[in-house]
Design a protein around this motif. Structure first.
Motif, PDB file in Angstrom:
ATOM      1  N   SER A  72     -51.943  14.575  43.846  1.00  0.00           N
ATOM      2  CA  SER A  72     -52.271  15.680  42.894  1.00  0.00           C
ATOM      3  C   SER A  72     -52.839  14.828  41.781  1.00  0.00           C
ATOM      4  N   LEU A  73     -53.760  15.767  41.093  1.00  0.00           N
ATOM      5  CA  LEU A  73     -54.610  15.395  40.024  1.00  0.00           C
ATOM      6  C   LEU A  73     -53.657  14.747  38.698  1.00  0.00           C
ATOM      7  N   TYR A  74     -52.369  15.593  38.667  1.00  0.00           N
ATOM      8  CA  TYR A  74     -51.628  15.132  37.695  1.00  0.00           C
ATOM      9  C   TYR A  74     -50.872  13.808  38.167  1.00  0.00           C
ATOM     10  N   ALA A  75     -50.522  13.565  39.407  1.00  0.00           N
ATOM     11  CA  ALA A  75     -50.258  12.396  39.730  1.00  0.00           C
ATOM     12  C   ALA A  75     -51.267  11.284  39.468  1.00  0.00           C
ATOM     13  N   GLN A  76     -52.470  11.345  39.956  1.00  0.00           N
ATOM     14  CA  GLN A  76     -53.500  10.384  39.555  1.00  0.00           C
ATOM     15  C   GLN A  76     -53.613  10.160  38.124  1.00  0.00           C
ATOM     16  N   ALA A  77     -53.475  11.112  37.410  1.00  0.00           N
ATOM     17  CA  ALA A  77     -53.704  10.948  35.762  1.00  0.00           C
ATOM     18  C   ALA A  77     -52.586   9.730  35.476  1.00  0.00           C
ATOM     19  N   ARG A  78     -51.556   9.965  36.160  1.00  0.00           N
ATOM     20  CA  ARG A  78     -50.088   9.162  35.616  1.00  0.00           C
ATOM     21  C   ARG A  78     -50.325   7.786  36.385  1.00  0.00           C
ATOM     22  N   GLY A  79     -51.409   7.594  37.171  1.00  0.00           N
ATOM     23  CA  GLY A  79     -51.775   6.295  37.784  1.00  0.00           C
ATOM     24  C   GLY A  79     -50.832   6.229  39.384  1.00  0.00           C
ATOM     25  N   ALA A  80     -50.562   7.320  39.770  1.00  0.00           N
ATOM     26  CA  ALA A  80     -50.045   7.126  41.319  1.00  0.00           C
ATOM     27  C   ALA A  80     -51.090   6.817  42.231  1.00  0.00           C
ATOM     28  N   SER A  81     -50.708   6.246  43.375  1.00  0.00           N
ATOM     29  CA  SER A  81     -51.723   5.780  44.365  1.00  0.00           C
ATOM     30  C   SER A  81     -51.019   6.733  45.486  1.00  0.00           C
ATOM     31  N   GLY A  82     -51.595   6.603  46.647  1.00  0.00           N
ATOM     32  CA  GLY A  82     -51.329   7.382  47.846  1.00  0.00           C
ATOM     33  C   GLY A  82     -50.033   6.878  48.456  1.00  0.00           C
ATOM     34  N   MET A 108     -42.036  -3.486  55.422  1.00  0.00           N
ATOM     35  CA  MET A 108     -41.813  -4.394  54.572  1.00  0.00           C
ATOM     36  C   MET A 108     -41.397  -3.985  53.028  1.00  0.00           C
ATOM     37  N   GLY A 109     -42.440  -2.972  52.506  1.00  0.00           N
ATOM     38  CA  GLY A 109     -42.057  -2.489  51.292  1.00  0.00           C
ATOM     39  C   GLY A 109     -42.712  -3.456  50.176  1.00  0.00           C
ATOM     40  N   LEU A 110     -42.719  -2.755  49.069  1.00  0.00           N
ATOM     41  CA  LEU A 110     -43.107  -3.549  47.821  1.00  0.00           C
ATOM     42  C   LEU A 110     -41.685  -3.229  46.833  1.00  0.00           C
ATOM     43  N   GLN A 111     -41.902  -4.110  45.817  1.00  0.00           N
ATOM     44  CA  GLN A 111     -40.908  -4.153  44.668  1.00  0.00           C
ATOM     45  C   GLN A 111     -40.489  -2.732  44.138  1.00  0.00           C
ATOM     46  N   VAL A 112     -39.288  -2.515  43.992  1.00  0.00           N
ATOM     47  CA  VAL A 112     -38.985  -1.363  43.528  1.00  0.00           C
ATOM     48  C   VAL A 112     -39.443  -0.737  42.327  1.00  0.00           C
ATOM     49  N   ASP A 113     -39.859  -1.590  41.625  1.00  0.00           N
ATOM     50  CA  ASP A 113     -40.395  -1.461  40.371  1.00  0.00           C
ATOM     51  C   ASP A 113     -42.098  -1.084  40.441  1.00  0.00           C
ATOM     52  N   TYR A 114     -42.502  -1.270  41.611  1.00  0.00           N
ATOM     53  CA  TYR A 114     -44.194  -0.982  41.787  1.00  0.00           C
ATOM     54  C   TYR A 114     -44.304   0.257  40.917  1.00  0.00           C
ATOM     55  N   ALA A 115     -45.191  -0.078  40.076  1.00  0.00           N
ATOM     56  CA  ALA A 115     -45.497   1.106  38.930  1.00  0.00           C
ATOM     57  C   ALA A 115     -46.542   2.381  39.501  1.00  0.00           C
ATOM     58  N   TYR A 116     -47.204   1.946  40.737  1.00  0.00           N
ATOM     59  CA  TYR A 116     -48.114   2.823  41.137  1.00  0.00           C
ATOM     60  C   TYR A 116     -47.554   3.819  42.547  1.00  0.00           C
ATOM     61  N   ALA A 117     -46.260   3.481  42.933  1.00  0.00           N
ATOM     62  CA  ALA A 117     -45.677   4.142  43.991  1.00  0.00           C
ATOM     63  C   ALA A 117     -45.582   5.702  43.479  1.00  0.00           C
ATOM     64  N   THR A 118     -46.066   6.469  44.441  1.00  0.00           N
ATOM     65  CA  THR A 118     -45.828   8.057  44.616  1.00  0.00           C
ATOM     66  C   THR A 118     -44.170   8.136  44.852  1.00  0.00           C
ATOM     67  N   ILE A 119     -43.733   9.194  44.416  1.00  0.00           N
ATOM     68  CA  ILE A 119     -42.450   9.748  44.734  1.00  0.00           C
ATOM     69  C   ILE A 119     -42.503  11.150  45.566  1.00  0.00           C
ATOM     70  N   ARG A 120     -42.175  11.132  46.874  1.00  0.00           N
ATOM     71  CA  ARG A 120     -42.221  12.456  47.377  1.00  0.00           C
ATOM     72  C   ARG A 120     -40.462  12.771  47.625  1.00  0.00           C
ATOM     73  N   PRO A 121     -39.937  13.629  46.861  1.00  0.00           N
ATOM     74  CA  PRO A 121     -38.607  14.042  47.139  1.00  0.00           C
ATOM     75  C   PRO A 121     -38.657  15.075  48.320  1.00  0.00           C
ATOM     76  N   ALA A 122     -37.372  14.738  48.902  1.00  0.00           N
ATOM     77  CA  ALA A 122     -37.102  15.700  50.037  1.00  0.00           C
ATOM     78  C   ALA A 122     -35.794  16.600  49.636  1.00  0.00           C
ATOM     79  N   LEU A 123     -35.505  17.540  50.522  1.00  0.00           N
ATOM     80  CA  LEU A 123     -34.438  18.428  50.034  1.00  0.00           C
ATOM     81  C   LEU A 123     -34.216  19.175  51.277  1.00  0.00           C
ATOM     82  N   TRP A 124     -32.916  19.540  51.404  1.00  0.00           N
ATOM     83  CA  TRP A 124     -32.594  20.795  52.372  1.00  0.00           C
ATOM     84  C   TRP A 124     -32.201  21.980  51.583  1.00  0.00           C
ATOM     85  N   VAL A 125     -32.660  23.302  52.139  1.00  0.00           N
ATOM     86  CA  VAL A 125     -32.375  24.489  51.388  1.00  0.00           C
ATOM     87  C   VAL A 125     -31.772  25.366  52.488  1.00  0.00           C
ATOM     88  N   LYS A 126     -31.024  26.206  51.944  1.00  0.00           N
ATOM     89  CA  LYS A 126     -30.361  27.405  52.645  1.00  0.00           C
ATOM     90  C   LYS A 126     -31.290  28.377  53.179  1.00  0.00           C
TER      91      LYS A 126
END
Length: 129
Positions: A72-82, A108-126
């Motif tokens: 999203s543009l919001y995430a890009q403005a905050r420095g997020a990558s894909g 293999m991953g990247l360090q947990v404090d990698y500043a440009y990681a995007t977070i995509r939360p998951a959830l289950w709904v009723k």
């Protein structure tokens, strides 16, 4: 982790209306070892929002070079990558597995404090009350 606390306390209360919150199911979240490297996961948790594991990402999402993540543009403005982070550990205990911006899983991953990681939360709904 601080990310779990942020998801459960700050993001959950900010992103969802009260009526929506009643439909989000608290879920037993297993945290298995990395299946590629054997890096130990953590204890099981109970959360309403969580990050997908490597196994869940592979099961629930379609990954190929033709389906990159739209940021999203919001995430890009905050420095997020894909690049988006998963809850599975990476090669090292302080690495998080993820999904590369152009589609494939990256166990293999990247360090947990990698500043440009995007977070995509998951959830289950009723489905219904």
């Amino acid at each position: 982790s601080t990310l779990r606390v942020w998801l459960e306390e700050t993001f959950l209360q900010t992103a969802f209306a009260d009526a929506e919150l009643t439909k989000i199911v608290q879920t037993a979240v297993e945290n298995p070892a990395n299946p590629f490297f054997g890096t130990p996961g953590g204890p099981a948790t109970k959360d309403r929002l969580f990050l997908l594991s490597l196994e869940e990402a592979e099961a629930y999402a379609s990954f190929d070079k033709g389906r990159p993540l739209s940021v999203s543009l919001y995430a890009q403005a905050r420095g997020a990558s894909g690049w988006w982070r998963l809850r599975s550990p990476g090669y090292y205990q302080d690495y998080a597995a993820g999904v590369l911006s152009f589609g494939p899983l990256y166990p293999m991953g990247l360090q947990v404090d990698y500043a440009y990681a995007t977070i995509r939360p998951a959830l289950w709904v009723k489905a219904s009350d």
